[in-house]
Design a protein around this motif. Structure first.
Motif, PDB file in Angstrom:
ATOM      1  N   GLN A  58      41.663  37.859  46.308  1.00  0.00           N
ATOM      2  CA  GLN A  58      41.068  36.757  45.871  1.00  0.00           C
ATOM      3  C   GLN A  58      41.627  36.630  44.287  1.00  0.00           C
ATOM      4  O   GLN A  58      41.522  37.528  43.782  1.00  0.00           O
ATOM      5  CB  GLN A  58      39.356  36.970  45.908  1.00  0.00           C
ATOM      6  CG  GLN A  58      38.691  35.732  45.213  1.00  0.00           C
ATOM      7  CD  GLN A  58      37.348  35.888  45.473  1.00  0.00           C
ATOM      8  OE1 GLN A  58      36.725  37.084  44.897  1.00  0.00           O
ATOM      9  NE2 GLN A  58      36.449  35.106  46.114  1.00  0.00           N
ATOM     10  N   ASN A  59      42.189  35.361  44.059  1.00  0.00           N
ATOM     11  CA  ASN A  59      43.072  35.048  42.879  1.00  0.00           C
ATOM     12  C   ASN A  59      43.632  36.415  42.803  1.00  0.00           C
ATOM     13  O   ASN A  59      43.866  36.425  41.472  1.00  0.00           O
ATOM     14  CB  ASN A  59      41.837  34.734  42.053  1.00  0.00           C
ATOM     15  CG  ASN A  59      40.870  33.883  42.524  1.00  0.00           C
ATOM     16  OD1 ASN A  59      41.399  32.694  42.841  1.00  0.00           O
ATOM     17  ND2 ASN A  59      39.646  33.926  41.972  1.00  0.00           N
ATOM     18  N   HIS A  60      44.682  36.732  43.668  1.00  0.00           N
ATOM     19  CA  HIS A  60      45.688  37.773  43.372  1.00  0.00           C
ATOM     20  C   HIS A  60      44.912  39.019  43.234  1.00  0.00           C
ATOM     21  O   HIS A  60      45.633  40.033  42.802  1.00  0.00           O
ATOM     22  CB  HIS A  60      46.643  37.448  42.345  1.00  0.00           C
ATOM     23  CG  HIS A  60      47.450  36.185  42.753  1.00  0.00           C
ATOM     24  ND1 HIS A  60      48.208  35.865  43.996  1.00  0.00           N
ATOM     25  CD2 HIS A  60      47.167  34.895  42.064  1.00  0.00           C
ATOM     26  CE1 HIS A  60      48.657  34.883  44.024  1.00  0.00           C
ATOM     27  NE2 HIS A  60      48.026  34.047  42.871  1.00  0.00           N
ATOM     28  N   ASN A  61      43.540  39.248  43.092  1.00  0.00           N
ATOM     29  CA  ASN A  61      42.808  40.322  42.758  1.00  0.00           C
ATOM     30  C   ASN A  61      42.550  41.208  43.944  1.00  0.00           C
ATOM     31  O   ASN A  61      42.120  40.668  45.092  1.00  0.00           O
ATOM     32  CB  ASN A  61      41.783  40.301  42.072  1.00  0.00           C
ATOM     33  CG  ASN A  61      42.138  39.862  40.397  1.00  0.00           C
ATOM     34  OD1 ASN A  61      43.094  40.303  39.795  1.00  0.00           O
ATOM     35  ND2 ASN A  61      41.429  38.704  40.010  1.00  0.00           N
ATOM     36  N   VAL A  62      42.785  42.377  44.388  1.00  0.00           N
ATOM     37  CA  VAL A  62      42.274  43.242  45.540  1.00  0.00           C
ATOM     38  C   VAL A  62      40.780  43.535  45.211  1.00  0.00           C
ATOM     39  O   VAL A  62      40.124  43.845  44.577  1.00  0.00           O
ATOM     40  CB  VAL A  62      42.885  44.615  45.599  1.00  0.00           C
ATOM     41  CG1 VAL A  62      42.583  45.351  46.544  1.00  0.00           C
ATOM     42  CG2 VAL A  62      44.302  44.225  45.858  1.00  0.00           C
ATOM     43  N   VAL A  63      39.941  42.732  46.418  1.00  0.00           N
ATOM     44  CA  VAL A  63      38.810  42.970  46.432  1.00  0.00           C
ATOM     45  C   VAL A  63      38.172  43.591  47.602  1.00  0.00           C
ATOM     46  O   VAL A  63      36.883  43.897  47.574  1.00  0.00           O
ATOM     47  CB  VAL A  63      38.011  41.401  46.251  1.00  0.00           C
ATOM     48  CG1 VAL A  63      38.265  40.751  44.923  1.00  0.00           C
ATOM     49  CG2 VAL A  63      38.431  40.418  47.555  1.00  0.00           C
ATOM     50  N   GLY A  64      38.767  44.021  48.574  1.00  0.00           N
ATOM     51  CA  GLY A  64      38.494  44.498  49.694  1.00  0.00           C
ATOM     52  C   GLY A  64      39.662  45.302  50.533  1.00  0.00           C
ATOM     53  O   GLY A  64      40.780  44.926  50.306  1.00  0.00           O
ATOM     54  N   MET A  65      38.967  46.276  51.187  1.00  0.00           N
ATOM     55  CA  MET A  65      40.281  46.678  52.252  1.00  0.00           C
ATOM     56  C   MET A  65      39.548  47.247  53.406  1.00  0.00           C
ATOM     57  O   MET A  65      38.356  47.670  53.574  1.00  0.00           O
ATOM     58  CB  MET A  65      40.800  47.906  51.461  1.00  0.00           C
ATOM     59  CG  MET A  65      39.836  49.192  51.402  1.00  0.00           C
ATOM     60  SD  MET A  65      40.834  50.607  50.397  1.00  0.00           S
ATOM     61  CE  MET A  65      41.472  51.385  52.193  1.00  0.00           C
TER      62      MET A  65
END
Length: 150
Positions: A58-65
């Motif tokens: 989200q917005n280039h940030n890793v927020v899940g996997m």
């Protein structure tokens, strides 16, 4: 919310370890260990026949996997998947990211023609169990047993 889901790469490993730390800090049977988690993540990324890790950004940030490991079922005579490590960053929970990752995995499973996906979740994790049931997963009558090589 602009969410982008793609396969993980080597540049994601540090952030994935942070997510796994969050997950393993809340699970009863596991503990965070960056060295072990880095080794496993690297192994999966370097060996796509073993499995695949999807990353939500989200917005280039890793927020899940979420990861899916591949194996064979003699009962089904087909390739199946084991869903592991579905985790969303604590500050991004409640936004539908876990659901989006799960839907992505199911679409991937259809494309790859996986006959089944199995998973384990903590017995007291009602929120995760609701998410899986809403996605069509059914509770198995099979009991999970573990053996550790010490």
């Amino acid at each position: 919310m602009s969410l982008f889901i793609s396969p993980a790469n080597n540049d994601d490993i540090t952030e994935l370890c942070t997510l796994l730390h969050s997950l393993f800090s809340q699970e009863a049977e596991f503990s965070p260990n960056t060295e072990l988690q880095t080794r496993a993540l690297q192994w999966i990324i370097d060996n796509p026949h073993i499995g695949i890790i999807f990353v939500a950004r989200q917005n280039h940030n890793v927020v899940g996997m979420v990861s899916v490991l591949f194996t064979l079922s003699t009962a089904l005579g087909a390739e199946v998947g084991i869903l592991e490590d579905l985790v969303v960053a604590p500050n991004a929970r409640g936004l539908g990211i876990g659901k989006a990752l799960l839907e992505h995995v199911l679409a991937f499973a259809h494309t790859r023609k996986l006959a089944r996906i199995s998973l384990l979740t903590d017995a007291d994790n009602a929120a995760a169990q609701r998410l899986y049931q809403q996605a069509g997963f059914q509770r198995s009558s099979m009991a999970c047993y573990r053996w550790f090589n010490s």
